[in-house]
Design a protein around this motif. Structure first.
Motif, PDB file in Angstrom:
ATOM      1  N   GLU A  75      -7.385  -2.492  -5.499  1.00  0.00           N
ATOM      2  CA  GLU A  75      -6.779  -1.590  -4.166  1.00  0.00           C
ATOM      3  C   GLU A  75      -6.929  -2.615  -3.091  1.00  0.00           C
ATOM      4  O   GLU A  75      -5.949  -2.512  -2.497  1.00  0.00           O
ATOM      5  N   LEU A  78      -4.087  -5.168  -3.518  1.00  0.00           N
ATOM      6  CA  LEU A  78      -2.785  -4.583  -3.370  1.00  0.00           C
ATOM      7  C   LEU A  78      -2.416  -4.319  -1.969  1.00  0.00           C
ATOM      8  O   LEU A  78      -1.363  -4.477  -1.496  1.00  0.00           O
ATOM      9  N   ALA A  79      -3.241  -3.878  -1.136  1.00  0.00           N
ATOM     10  CA  ALA A  79      -2.999  -3.643   0.152  1.00  0.00           C
ATOM     11  C   ALA A  79      -2.903  -5.122   1.029  1.00  0.00           C
ATOM     12  O   ALA A  79      -1.864  -5.119   1.849  1.00  0.00           O
ATOM     13  N   VAL A  81      -1.633  -7.946  -0.514  1.00  0.00           N
ATOM     14  CA  VAL A  81      -0.289  -8.379  -0.866  1.00  0.00           C
ATOM     15  C   VAL A  81       0.671  -7.653  -0.263  1.00  0.00           C
ATOM     16  O   VAL A  81       1.757  -8.194   0.247  1.00  0.00           O
ATOM     17  N   LYS A  82       0.659  -6.130  -0.075  1.00  0.00           N
ATOM     18  CA  LYS A  82       1.722  -5.370   0.747  1.00  0.00           C
ATOM     19  C   LYS A  82       1.741  -6.008   2.055  1.00  0.00           C
ATOM     20  O   LYS A  82       2.957  -6.239   2.596  1.00  0.00           O
ATOM     21  N   LYS A  83       0.653  -6.270   2.833  1.00  0.00           N
ATOM     22  CA  LYS A  83       0.530  -6.652   4.282  1.00  0.00           C
ATOM     23  C   LYS A  83       1.473  -8.026   4.383  1.00  0.00           C
ATOM     24  O   LYS A  83       2.218  -8.283   5.009  1.00  0.00           O
ATOM     25  N   THR A  85       3.558  -9.507   2.223  1.00  0.00           N
ATOM     26  CA  THR A  85       4.843  -9.304   1.868  1.00  0.00           C
ATOM     27  C   THR A  85       5.759  -8.858   3.038  1.00  0.00           C
ATOM     28  O   THR A  85       6.814  -9.544   3.588  1.00  0.00           O
ATOM     29  N   GLN A  86       5.191  -7.747   3.749  1.00  0.00           N
ATOM     30  CA  GLN A  86       5.894  -7.625   5.067  1.00  0.00           C
ATOM     31  C   GLN A  86       5.888  -8.625   6.048  1.00  0.00           C
ATOM     32  O   GLN A  86       6.853  -8.653   6.989  1.00  0.00           O
ATOM     33  N   LYS A  91       5.727 -14.819  -3.004  1.00  0.00           N
ATOM     34  CA  LYS A  91       4.412 -14.365  -3.896  1.00  0.00           C
ATOM     35  C   LYS A  91       3.797 -15.658  -4.363  1.00  0.00           C
ATOM     36  O   LYS A  91       2.570 -15.466  -4.566  1.00  0.00           O
TER      37      LYS A  91
END
Length: 120
Positions: A75, A78-79, A81-83, A85-86, A91
């Protein structure tokens, strides 16, 4: 150890460190030995880093596997990676950053003297 770090990864890192872990003087030196230190690849106003192709390739592959496992089911990762990516990171840039973070964790467990770990 930590999430995603399995027996074979630990074995690969122990082979890399060898019988004298004090010879690796810093976390940055360990990262370079693993091939995950950032290399500047800037051009003009663009400031970025690229993946290092040097170092121990087996250790680098083990770190890659840990990063991929964490990107699937961890988790906090994942947070992260999301941050990123934004923020516009690719990648491969995200994986490079994750591998460096994983090296920090492994270095603190394998190479630091136990008194330094207990003091912090």
């Amino acid at each position: 150890m930590s999430h995603g770090i399995a027996t074979l990864t630990v074995a690969e890192m122990l082979i890399l460190v060898g019988d004298n872990p004090t010879r690796i003087r810093s976390e940055a030196a360990f990262a370079k030995l693993c091939g995950v230190c950032p290399i500047p690849a800037s051009s003009g106003r663009t400031h970025r880093f690229r993946l290092n192709r040097g170092g121990n390739r087996q250790a680098n592959a083990a770190l890659y596997r840990v990063a991929i496992v964490r990107m699937r089911s961890h988790e906090p990762t994942l947070a992260y990676v999301k941050k990123r990516t934004q923020d516009g990171k690719s990648k491969s840039e995200i994986i490079r950053c994750l591998k460096r973070y994983i090296v920090r964790e492994i270095y603190s467990q394998l190479c630091l003297p136990k008194t330094a770990i207990n003091a912090t």
